[in-house]
Design an enzyme around this catalytic site. Structure first.
Site, PDB file in Angstrom:
ATOM      1  N   LYS A 150      -4.636  -6.334  -3.668  1.00 47.87           N
ATOM      2  CA  LYS A 150      -4.770  -5.056  -2.950  1.00 47.87           C
ATOM      3  C   LYS A 150      -5.388  -4.046  -3.887  1.00 47.87           C
ATOM      4  CE  LYS A 150      -3.463  -3.474   1.152  1.00 47.87           C
ATOM      5  NZ  LYS A 150      -3.216  -4.320   2.329  1.00 47.87           N
TER       6      LYS A 150
HETATM    7  N1  GLU Z   1      -5.782  -4.610   4.900  1.00 51.38           N
HETATM    8  C1  GLU Z   1      -5.482  -5.656   5.816  1.00 51.38           C
HETATM    9  C2  GLU Z   1      -4.078  -6.191   5.571  1.00 51.38           C
HETATM   10  O1  GLU Z   1      -3.215  -5.514   5.058  1.00 51.38           O
HETATM   11  C3  GLU Z   1      -6.562  -6.731   5.849  1.00 51.38           C
HETATM   12  C4  GLU Z   1      -6.831  -7.440   4.554  1.00 51.38           C
HETATM   13  C5  GLU Z   1      -8.069  -8.322   4.562  1.00 51.38           C
HETATM   14  O2  GLU Z   1      -8.676  -8.506   5.601  1.00 51.38           O
HETATM   15  O3  GLU Z   1      -8.393  -8.812   3.484  1.00 51.38           O
HETATM   16  O4  GLU Z   1      -3.753  -7.283   5.956  1.00 51.38           O
END
Ligand code: GLU
Length: 417
Positions: free
Chosen positions: A109
């Site tokens: 993240k």
């Molecule tokens: N931000 C989204 C999540 O928390 C998508 C992450 C992604 O597609 O890599 O799952």
């Protein structure tokens, strides 16, 4: 004990869930240590020349939690509270989420501590480029693939792709959630919300509950909340309340989402919507509805307010909206919690489709994307449901047991412990 857990930071809260699963699976202490902590963390300064000539320095992070099952994967959020602990928690959740969804990624993240509402479009563009440049040594289409999250969107991904491509040549697969014109996938924008409703209907089929006509309150009117509400209406539910960070609106007769969305775009709030009652976010969480869908920030249902929930089912479209202490209260009340790592996996599932399409220079129709998303969500829900019954645990614990088992197996097979 409950209080201790309630006081814990978001990352510690995720580890409460991880430890419970690891206990059940009998994972050794050393492997547990490896799985619990992030593999790599980067903190960067993000200097931005503001429109008025001043220089402001924001702080950004990229945390890579675990890469045993594939390249690191996870969104980037822009939020004042996106500190290291929060980003760690979200990176860890991505590891478990990609494992449950069975897509070939690890978990990561990113975050920049900024309130994007204070920045102009040009300032956001410069901030995104600088952040991308500063984490460029970590990311790449086979290394770590960012995506949108809270307060970031397809435009942000286009800027990230451009900044990365200037260094490495045209590389659409370095990010997902791009605009369709730049190699994004049809259906990616709606995927998190649509996937949440697929999770709900898949669970309902197993639990022999009829979702038709259920009333639903949604906290959050960003990407996840908006699409969850839309897809819920298409599936025959009655959406009676939605909110933004500023407050919400409640109409037991049901809401007109097109009008609400227009109103939000034009005025930045839902206050101008004439029908129903204006409510606070705290009031929304306590509404007499069948289904409550937190689709914004983490930690909104905790030990001190979960008791006010009147819904029978919670659909976690947000990441970690319920704390472990909140979970305990809800379980005691008999509220069914459909957990984040399962419910909001639709985003990363369609990210996987986008990434695979980019490698093939190929594009699926939206109907194909939605069909494949449905199949994968249904399979993941079935597996979690079965495991919960076998082990007599909650759906959240079952989801973590499956995830930790898969990631631990990948670590062992790769032979680095
Ligand atoms: N931000 C989204 C999540 O928390 C998508 C992450 C992604 O597609 O890599 O799952």
């Amino acid at each position: 004990m409950a209080e201790l857990v309630h006081e814990a930071s978001p990352f510690e809260q995720v580890n409460v869930l991880f430890d419970r699963a690891a206990d059940r699976l009998g994972i050794s202490d050393d492997l547990r240590e490896l799985l619990r902590m992030p593999w790599r963390e980067l903190r960067v300064e993000v200097p931005v020349r503001m429109d008025d000539g001043r220089l402001r320095v924001f702080i950004g992070y990229r945390v890579q939690h675990n890469g045993a099952r594939g390249p690191y994967k996870g969104g980037v959020r822009y939020h004042p509270q996106a500190d290291l602990d929060e980003v760690r928690a979200l990176a860890s959740l991505m590891t478990w989420k990609t494992a449950i969804a069975d897509v070939p990624f690890g978990g990561a993240k990113g975050g920049v501590q900024v309130d994007p509402a204070e920045l102009s479009e040009g300032e956001l563009n410069r901030l995104t480029r600088m952040y991308t440049q500063n984490i460029a040594m970590l990311i790449g289409p086979t290394r770590d693939i960012p995506a949108p999250d809270l307060n970031t969107n397809a435009q942000t991904m286009a800027w990230m792709m451009d900044a990365y491509s200037r260094l490495h040549g045209h590389t659409p697969a370095v990010v997902t959630g791009k605009p369709v014109e730049l190699g994004g996938s049809y259906g990616r924008e709606a995927a998190t919300g649509r996937g949440a409703i697929f999770a709900l209907t898949s669970w309902a089929r197993r639990a022999q509950v009829n979702p038709q006509g259920m009333t639903m309150a949604v906290q959050g009117f960003g990407n996840a909340g908006y699409w969850a509400a839309r897809c819920a209406q298409e599936a025959g539910l009655r959406v009676v309340a939605v909110s933004t960070s500023k407050g919400g609106v409640y109409d037991p007769e049901g809401l007109d989402l097109d009008r609400l969305s227009k109103c939000y775009k034009e005025t930045g709030s839902l206050a101008a919507y004439e029908q129903g009652d204006q409510i606070t976010n705290a009031e929304l969480l306590a509404l007499p509805v069948d289904l409550l869908c937190p689709a914004a920030l983490g930690g909104v249902l905790a030990g001190d307010n979960a008791d006010q929930v009147r819904a029978r089912v919670i659909l976690e479209a947000a990441n970690h909206p319920v704390t472990p202490a909140g979970d305990e209260v809800l379980n005691r009340k008999g509220v069914v919690v459909l957990p984040d790592v399962l419910v909001n996996a639709g985003g990363v599932i369609v990210s996987y489709f986008e990434w695979a399409q980019n490698f093939q220079e190929f594009r699926w129709e939206e109907s194909r994307v939605n069909e494949e998303l449905w199949l994968r969500m249904r399979q993941a829900v079935d597996q979690v449901y079965d495991r919960a019954q076998q082990e007599r645990v909650t759906l959240r614990d079952a989801a973590f047991i499956i995830a930790v088992e898969r990631v631990a197996r990948a670590v062992e097979l790769r032979g680095f412990v």
